[in-house]
Design a protein around this motif. Structure first.
Motif, mmCIF file in Angstrom:
data_model
loop_
_atom_site.group_PDB
_atom_site.id
_atom_site.type_symbol
_atom_site.label_atom_id
_atom_site.label_comp_id
_atom_site.label_asym_id
_atom_site.label_seq_id
_atom_site.Cartn_x
_atom_site.Cartn_y
_atom_site.Cartn_z
ATOM 1 N N ILE A 177 0.836 -1.204 0.000
ATOM 2 C CA ILE A 177 0.000 0.000 0.000
ATOM 3 C C ILE A 177 0.871 1.255 0.000
ATOM 4 C CG2 ILE A 177 -1.788 1.276 1.256
ATOM 5 C CD1 ILE A 177 -2.587 -1.457 2.516
ATOM 6 N N GLY A 178 1.935 1.213 0.814
ATOM 7 C CA GLY A 178 2.821 2.355 0.924
ATOM 8 C C GLY A 178 3.533 2.682 -0.376
ATOM 9 N N SER A 179 3.856 1.663 -1.175
ATOM 10 C CA SER A 179 4.541 1.904 -2.446
ATOM 11 C C SER A 179 3.689 2.773 -3.366
ATOM 12 C CB SER A 179 4.863 0.567 -3.134
ATOM 13 O OG SER A 179 5.857 -0.132 -2.424
ATOM 14 N N ILE A 180 2.411 2.434 -3.486
ATOM 15 C CA ILE A 180 1.514 3.248 -4.309
ATOM 16 C C ILE A 180 1.417 4.655 -3.753
ATOM 17 C CG2 ILE A 180 -0.867 3.489 -5.134
ATOM 18 C CD1 ILE A 180 -1.111 0.454 -5.066
ATOM 19 N N GLY A 181 1.332 4.764 -2.427
ATOM 20 C CA GLY A 181 1.220 6.066 -1.794
ATOM 21 C C GLY A 181 2.453 6.940 -1.991
#
Length: 274
Positions: free
Chosen positions: A113-117
């Motif tokens: 999730i953090g990668s997309i963010g």
């Protein structure tokens, strides 16, 4: 499960800040803006969400229609023997177990999730698209193996002599987490493939801070699958190969999508000016 979701959310917030040194909530606003203004991203994001939902119901479908298939676990054991058991015996420590369980359960999900963010905050649309494509490819290629090449988690195969150390930290793991992942959905290791995917994309993004975070996290997550007694070495090797393939294709498709989206936007702007 609510506790896992809560701490995963906290981890995402921390990772977004650590990876960008920006307000982590900018990612949410950027995501909503992209979904509303870029039809290609909306389609891609919906497809990614669809494959995650499909993975959730894959176990039920497998039990109803594929429960007659051969169990390939004994064959994997013949190839590998007691490698994972020896790893456990050498490294096991009461202080290390909760750390690796934390990375396996919480950091893994937060990393995706953090990668997309992170890429949304940095306006790196190519990597936003690439990450979504790569997640899609990982699951799309893994699910057929889960259905047609069932391999049980190593701790559940008694001759391997492996201990399931996850239960020392999370005694309710089987009742809470198991419905999301079948016992025989072991090959390839998605924890490995997705972690490797996020690390490769981070290194390709030019964000050194995020590359270090994802690289260290991927290494610990891969180690955790052996230490905790979940995966075979074969699962890891297949997961690494899948991660390399998914990230390579993801970057290619991400660039293509971004170029088309930019070209479409430019045509609209030009048309209005004319």
């Amino acid at each position: 499960m609510n506790t896992i979701a809560f701490f995963t959310t906290l981890n995402v917030i921390v990772l977004l800040w650590a990876g960008t040194l920006n307000n982590p909530f900018k990612a949410l606003f950027a995501l909503v803006r992209e979904l509303i203004t870029v039809p290609r991203f909306l389609i891609l994001f919906t497809a990614m969400a669809g494959i995650l939902i499909l993975n959730k119901y894959e176990l039920q479908f497998e039990q109803e229609h594929f429960n007659y298939l051969k169990d390939f676990t004994p064959m994997i054991f013949q190839w590998e023997g007691f490698i994972v058991k020896h790893v456990q015996e050498f490294f096991h420590s009461t202080w290390l177990t909760p750390i690796l369980a934390f990375f396996y359960l919480l950091v893994f999900q937060a990393l995706i999730i953090g990668s997309i963010g992170v890429y949304l905050i940095q306006h790196n649309k190519t990597l936003v698209y690439a990450t979504c494509y790569a997640i899609l490819i990982n699951y799309a290629m893994a699910i057929p193996f889960f259905l047609l090449f069932p391999v049980n988690e190593i701790w559940s195969y008694q001759p391997a002599g492996v201990t399931f150390y996850m239960l020392e930290v999370f005694p309710n793991f089987e009742s809470v987490y198991r419905p999301l992942s079948g016992l025989n959905n072991c090959f390839p290791s998605l924890h490995t493939s997705l972690s490797v995917t996020m690390a490769i994309l981070a290194f390709r993004s030019g964000n050194k801070r995020w590359a270090i975070i994802t690289g260290i996290s991927a290494a610990l997550i891969i180690f955790s699958i052996f230490y905790l007694g979940i995966h075979w070495v074969s699962d890891m090797i297949a997961g690494v190969c899948l991660g390399i393939l998914a990230s390579t294709l993801g970057i290619y498709l991400g660039r293509l999508t971004h170029e088309k989206a930019t070209s479409s936007t430019n045509r609209k702007v030009t048309g209005k000016n004319v």
